[in-house]
Design a protein around this motif. Structure first.
Motif: not given
Length: 384
Positions: A244-266
């Protein structure tokens, strides 16, 4: 009655570790409890501001944190709307360090200071028994009871897995993951887009922490798939946000999430600060820091130092518990009211995309304005 500790701290995040360390350093017999297993990832900007450095030093944590080889950060960038980012120099050296690495390092220092640290030990009840608190806990199938003259609550807030997030709790969801393959300068970067905003900062080991606050309605479809286990989880929501953000999309184009690092909160951003319930609160137990303050860990440290300075007086008999409560409430209001007010104002401002162009033009034409806003959302750098 079993052993009576001078103080028990419930919650072993940065605020709880700081409170336990401060009290142990003052010579008190301290118990630090947490129901979770460490190391673990948490939703956090993983950014220690320049203002936190004197507090880490005074607590005796500076060398432990430095040994983690954190990333150094010198400036901040804001991407809102089109055009080049707005860049602001930070008022000193900041660092990026993961909670997965830092929390256990702080626990080790707390143990060296003489406190007892028990993780995977859930507190199930706290009550009063004559001159002490009775703390009931469960670890595995074992139930234990501890007693302490003073109790400080330092628990965090909300679930840590996206599948536990319920839309009814809050209009927002916070998600985080570490990514590899992202080219980063020594900067913390903030991207604002319809439905939320996302921050990025390098951490130790060459990874990049990517954390976002998203409006649940705006990301309902992607969140439902991830929460039901059909989508890629928190990292998937972050990549959905990047689209949803062109510059951010470009920034993360080659990025890959590192396994086991995800978290969420409300997060409950509407919650008013509560310095005291049945006993003192510090860190997230006391107040939910608006993410745009960018100083949550520093505020957790400051609340712990304010609280334990007064707790020391209570334990020595120079303050009653009521005097401790009143002075702590006044101190928190004095320190936090301004940054919280400005943080909520920026939260409201960034929700209005129509203001992006005019506000960014104003900020570029008045160079001191971004710097003043940055300072307004942060604590004063004072030695306690």
């Amino acid at each position: 009655m079993s052993q009576v500790y001078d103080a028990a701290v419930i919650g072993a995040g940065i605020g709880g570790s700081a409170a336990a360390m401060a009290l142990a350093g003052q010579g008190w017999d301290v118990l630090l409890l947490d129901g979770r297993r460490f190391p673990r990832h948490k939703v956090c900007g993983e950014f220690l501001s320049p203002e936190s450095r004197s507090m880490l030093e005074s607590l005796g944590f500076r060398e432990a944190v430095a040994a983690l080889s954190p990333a150094e950060l010198t400036h901040a960038r804001l991407y809102w709307g089109g055009g080049p980012p707005l860049e602001v120099a930070l008022p000193g050296r900041a660092i990026g360090v993961s909670r997965q690495a830092m929390d256990p390092a702080l626990h080790a220092e707390v143990r060296r200071a003489g406190a007892e640290v028990l993780t995977e030990t859930a507190v199930t009840a706290v009550g009063r028994e004559k001159e002490a608190y009775r703390i009931e806990t469960k670890c595995g199938g074992e139930t234990r009871v501890f007693h302490a003259r003073a109790v400080i609550g330092a628990w965090g807030g909300g679930p840590s897995r996206l599948s536990e997030v319920r839309a009814a709790d809050s209009p927002y969801v916070g998600v985080k993951a570490h990514f590899g393959g992202v080219a980063m300068e020594p900067a913390v970067e903030l991207f604002v887009f319809p439905g939320g905003y996302l921050g990025m900062a390098p951490v130790e080991g060459g990874g990049v922490n990517v954390a976002a606050l998203l409006h649940q309605e705006a990301f309902a479809a992607a969140g439902a798939e991830a929460g039901a286990g059909r989508g890629p989880g928190a990292a998937g929501l972050l990549l959905e946000a990047a689209g949803r953000h062109p510059q951010l999309r470009e920034k993360l184009a080659a990025a890959a999430p590192l396994p086991g690092t995800e978290a969420a909160i409300v997060p409950n951003l509407r919650r008013r600060p509560q310095a005291w319930g049945s006993f003192a609160h510090v860190g997230d137990a006391c107040v939910t820091i608006p993410p745009l303050c960018g100083d949550g860990m520093s505020m957790a440290l400051r609340s712990a130092l304010l609280c334990t300075g007064l707790a020391d007086g209570f334990l020595r008999g120079s303050l009653t518990e009521e005097e401790w409560r009143r002075q702590y409430e006044r101190g928190l209001h004095r320190e936090f009211a301004g940054p919280l007010r400005w943080g909520h104002l920026l939260q409201s401002l960034f929700a209005r995309q129509v203001l992006a162009g005019p506000v960014m033009r104003l900020a570029r034409s008045v160079p001191l304005l971004p710097e003043r806003l940055l300072h307004a959302t942060r604590l004063r750098d004072v030695r306690l």
